[in-house]
Design an enzyme around this catalytic site. Structure first.
Site, PDB file in Angstrom:
ATOM      1  N   ASP A  82       0.872  -1.173   0.000  1.00  0.00           N
ATOM      2  CA  ASP A  82       0.000   0.000   0.000  1.00  0.00           C
ATOM      3  C   ASP A  82       0.910   1.223   0.000  1.00  0.00           C
ATOM      4  O   ASP A  82       1.627   1.464   0.982  1.00  0.00           O
ATOM      5  CB  ASP A  82      -0.886  -0.063   1.261  1.00  0.00           C
ATOM      6  CG  ASP A  82      -1.845   1.112   1.340  1.00  0.00           C
ATOM      7  OD1 ASP A  82      -1.565   2.165   0.727  1.00  0.00           O
ATOM      8  OD2 ASP A  82      -2.871   0.982   2.039  1.00  0.00           O
TER       9      ASP A  82
ATOM     10  N   TYR B 192     -10.221  14.978  -7.993  1.00  0.00           N
ATOM     11  CA  TYR B 192      -9.285  14.026  -8.610  1.00  0.00           C
ATOM     12  C   TYR B 192      -8.095  14.783  -9.209  1.00  0.00           C
ATOM     13  O   TYR B 192      -6.929  14.461  -8.918  1.00  0.00           O
ATOM     14  CB  TYR B 192     -10.020  13.240  -9.697  1.00  0.00           C
ATOM     15  CG  TYR B 192      -9.140  12.390 -10.577  1.00  0.00           C
ATOM     16  CD1 TYR B 192      -8.517  11.241 -10.099  1.00  0.00           C
ATOM     17  CD2 TYR B 192      -8.936  12.732 -11.925  1.00  0.00           C
ATOM     18  CE1 TYR B 192      -7.720  10.449 -10.923  1.00  0.00           C
ATOM     19  CE2 TYR B 192      -8.137  11.949 -12.757  1.00  0.00           C
ATOM     20  CZ  TYR B 192      -7.537  10.816 -12.250  1.00  0.00           C
ATOM     21  OH  TYR B 192      -6.746  10.043 -13.072  1.00  0.00           O
TER      22      TYR B 192
HETATM   23  N1  LIG Z   1      -8.386   5.567 -16.364  1.00  0.00           N
HETATM   24  C1  LIG Z   1      -8.269   6.719 -17.022  1.00  0.00           C
HETATM   25  O1  LIG Z   1      -9.095   7.080 -17.853  1.00  0.00           O
HETATM   26  C2  LIG Z   1      -7.084   7.603 -16.742  1.00  0.00           C
HETATM   27  C3  LIG Z   1      -7.011   8.842 -17.389  1.00  0.00           C
HETATM   28  C4  LIG Z   1      -5.905   9.649 -17.141  1.00  0.00           C
HETATM   29  C5  LIG Z   1      -4.921   9.240 -16.278  1.00  0.00           C
HETATM   30  N2  LIG Z   1      -5.035   8.043 -15.641  1.00  0.00           N
HETATM   31  C6  LIG Z   1      -3.973   7.639 -14.717  1.00  0.00           C
HETATM   32  O2  LIG Z   1      -3.404   6.426 -15.187  1.00  0.00           O
HETATM   33  C7  LIG Z   1      -2.934   5.648 -14.076  1.00  0.00           C
HETATM   34  C8  LIG Z   1      -3.436   4.222 -14.195  1.00  0.00           C
HETATM   35  O3  LIG Z   1      -4.856   4.239 -14.188  1.00  0.00           O
HETATM   36  P1  LIG Z   1      -5.740   2.924 -14.331  1.00  0.00           P
HETATM   37  O4  LIG Z   1      -6.866   3.251 -15.236  1.00  0.00           O
HETATM   38  O5  LIG Z   1      -4.875   1.765 -14.620  1.00  0.00           O
HETATM   39  O6  LIG Z   1      -6.315   2.836 -12.835  1.00  0.00           O
HETATM   40  P2  LIG Z   1      -6.972   1.611 -12.045  1.00  0.00           P
HETATM   41  O7  LIG Z   1      -7.419   0.563 -13.010  1.00  0.00           O
HETATM   42  O8  LIG Z   1      -7.954   2.210 -11.114  1.00  0.00           O
HETATM   43  O9  LIG Z   1      -5.736   1.013 -11.237  1.00  0.00           O
HETATM   44  C9  LIG Z   1      -5.206   1.590 -10.084  1.00  0.00           C
HETATM   45  C10 LIG Z   1      -4.720   0.479  -9.194  1.00  0.00           C
HETATM   46  O10 LIG Z   1      -4.124   1.050  -8.004  1.00  0.00           O
HETATM   47  C11 LIG Z   1      -4.600   0.311  -6.895  1.00  0.00           C
HETATM   48  N3  LIG Z   1      -4.477   1.074  -5.650  1.00  0.00           N
HETATM   49  C12 LIG Z   1      -5.409   1.870  -5.052  1.00  0.00           C
HETATM   50  N4  LIG Z   1      -4.935   2.340  -3.885  1.00  0.00           N
HETATM   51  C13 LIG Z   1      -3.686   1.856  -3.732  1.00  0.00           C
HETATM   52  C14 LIG Z   1      -2.703   1.976  -2.723  1.00  0.00           C
HETATM   53  N5  LIG Z   1      -2.919   2.712  -1.626  1.00  0.00           N
HETATM   54  N6  LIG Z   1      -1.526   1.324  -2.872  1.00  0.00           N
HETATM   55  C15 LIG Z   1      -1.298   0.560  -3.962  1.00  0.00           C
HETATM   56  N7  LIG Z   1      -2.192   0.404  -4.964  1.00  0.00           N
HETATM   57  C16 LIG Z   1      -3.382   1.040  -4.857  1.00  0.00           C
HETATM   58  C17 LIG Z   1      -6.029   0.010  -7.263  1.00  0.00           C
HETATM   59  O11 LIG Z   1      -6.567  -0.992  -6.436  1.00  0.00           O
HETATM   60  P3  LIG Z   1      -8.186  -0.953  -6.167  1.00  0.00           P
HETATM   61  O12 LIG Z   1      -8.849  -0.950  -7.485  1.00  0.00           O
HETATM   62  O13 LIG Z   1      -8.391  -2.209  -5.367  1.00  0.00           O
HETATM   63  O14 LIG Z   1      -8.428   0.298  -5.374  1.00  0.00           O
HETATM   64  C18 LIG Z   1      -5.867  -0.430  -8.714  1.00  0.00           C
HETATM   65  O15 LIG Z   1      -5.493  -1.786  -8.820  1.00  0.00           O
HETATM   66  C19 LIG Z   1      -3.384   6.411 -12.826  1.00  0.00           C
HETATM   67  O16 LIG Z   1      -2.309   7.185 -12.336  1.00  0.00           O
HETATM   68  C20 LIG Z   1      -4.478   7.328 -13.322  1.00  0.00           C
HETATM   69  O17 LIG Z   1      -4.598   8.481 -12.528  1.00  0.00           O
HETATM   70  C21 LIG Z   1      -6.093   7.207 -15.863  1.00  0.00           C
END
Ligand SMILES: NC(=O)c1ccc[n+]([C@@H]2O[C@H](COP(=O)([O-])OP(=O)(O)OC[C@H]3O[C@@H](n4cnc5c(N)ncnc54)[C@H](OP(=O)(O)O)[C@@H]3O)[C@@H](O)[C@H]2O)c1
Length: 302
Positions: free
Chosen positions: A48, A138
């Protein structure tokens, strides 16, 4: 090389890990250094990032790392509005903890951020140097995270991406495919513009950038701009779904969903910095979408 991937069960983390394990992506074999890499891939149950003491102990035990990819985040944009403390802990304090641990071992940190750091109140594409001023909780927590990683570790790449989708993830493409199969018509916002981006393209560019010492902020999205409604229509077309996409304005959406966060109208990102340095190899968004859909179809027929 020794690599750590955090948030490895998220949509980007999963894809990045699989790519590293396969040693290749859709562009071909990965650079040689990745071929024999040792990869630790962890999500919050194991590591975490908000827990500084546990994180330092992890680095002591399994480090030093050459490269850390931080894919952990609180990404539910609307959820961040009501969970600001947790969002701040995960999107700002966690990255700060990681950056401090990286700084102690001269480790390169690749931290992922978002187009939502911009207010996006005028048309056009945002450059890395443009003024950030987020509208949503966010975006605010992600901007704090960017500042924290840059201040705490000199070897940091902040990679801003947008409108991200990938296999198995909770994302716009998968939501549209489910809604499109179940409904004759859906309403989608048509006055917010951005760059739909496949995790395949983001992973490819991140893995290239990570091997350079061009530290700082980077804009990594697929090429080309559209609205959410245009993106939805493209998804329906690629999937052969007859569902009609009815455009609405952000104001109308907010009326229907009062708890939703405010989002930038124009948050498309410019890629000139990549073009001028290591090159920009991300595909036009529609090409990347077609590749994603055909790989999904292959999975379905296996
Ligand atoms: N998705 C989009 O459209 C988008 C757009 C722009 C930028 N981004 C950025 O791209 C990156 C990747 O996004 P993604 O879509 O792959 O996100 P995601 O699918 O929500 O993955 C994030 C992961 O981080 C885990 N997590 C949450 N809290 C944590 C903690 N305290 N310690 C360790 N891990 C933790 C989550 O677990 P849980 O699910 O169990 O909480 C999840 O497995 C992020 O930085 C996001 O801000 C995403």
């Amino acid at each position: 090389v020794n690599i750590l991937v955090t948030g490895a069960q998220g949509q980007l983390g999963t894809y990045l890990l699989n790519t590293l394990l396969q040693g290749r992506d859709e562009w071909g074999p990965l650079p040689e250094v990745y071929q024999h890499a040792h990869v630790d891939a962890v999500d919050k149950d194991e590591l975490d990032i908000t827990q500084a003491t546990a994180l330092d102990a992890w680095f002591e035990m399994y480090g030093p790392y050459d490269l850390v990819f931080n894919c952990a985040a609180f990404t539910n944009v609307d959820g961040c509005e009501t969970n600001t403390e947790l969002a701040f802990a995960i999107n700002a304090e966690g990255p700060a903890n990681l950056a401090k641990a990286c700084a102690r071992t001269n480790t390169t940190l690749v931290h992922v951020s978002t187009d939502y750091v911009f207010p996006g109140n005028e048309p056009g594409e945002r450059k890395e140097t443009d003024q950030a001023n987020p509208l949503s909780a966010y975006g605010k927590t992600k901007l704090e995270g960017e500042k924290a990683v840059l201040v705490n570790n000199p070897r940091t790449h902040v990679v801003r991406t947008a409108w991200l989708y990938g296999p198995g993830g909770k994302n716009f493409v998968n939501t549209m495919l489910a809604l499109g199969a179940a409904h004759k018509e859906i309403t989608v916002v048509d006055d917010q513009y951005g760059n739909p981006t496949s995790v395949a393209d983001l992973t490819h560019e991140m893995l290239r950038l990570a091997l350079t010492s061009h530290y700082g902020v980077w804009h990594a999205t697929c090429e080309g701009v559209c609205s959410w409604a245009q993106f939805a229509q493209a998804i329906m077309d690629e999937a052969g779904l007859a569902c009609r996409v009815k455009p609405c304005t952000s104001a109308q959406w907010k009326e229907m969903n009062p708890a939703s966060a405010e989002r930038p109208a124009y948050s498309a990102l410019a890629h000139q910095k990549f073009i001028d340095t290591i090159g920009y190899e991300m595909r036009p968004w529609r090409v990347a979408l077609m590749a994603f859909m055909s790989s999904q179809n292959e999975q379905d027929t296996k």
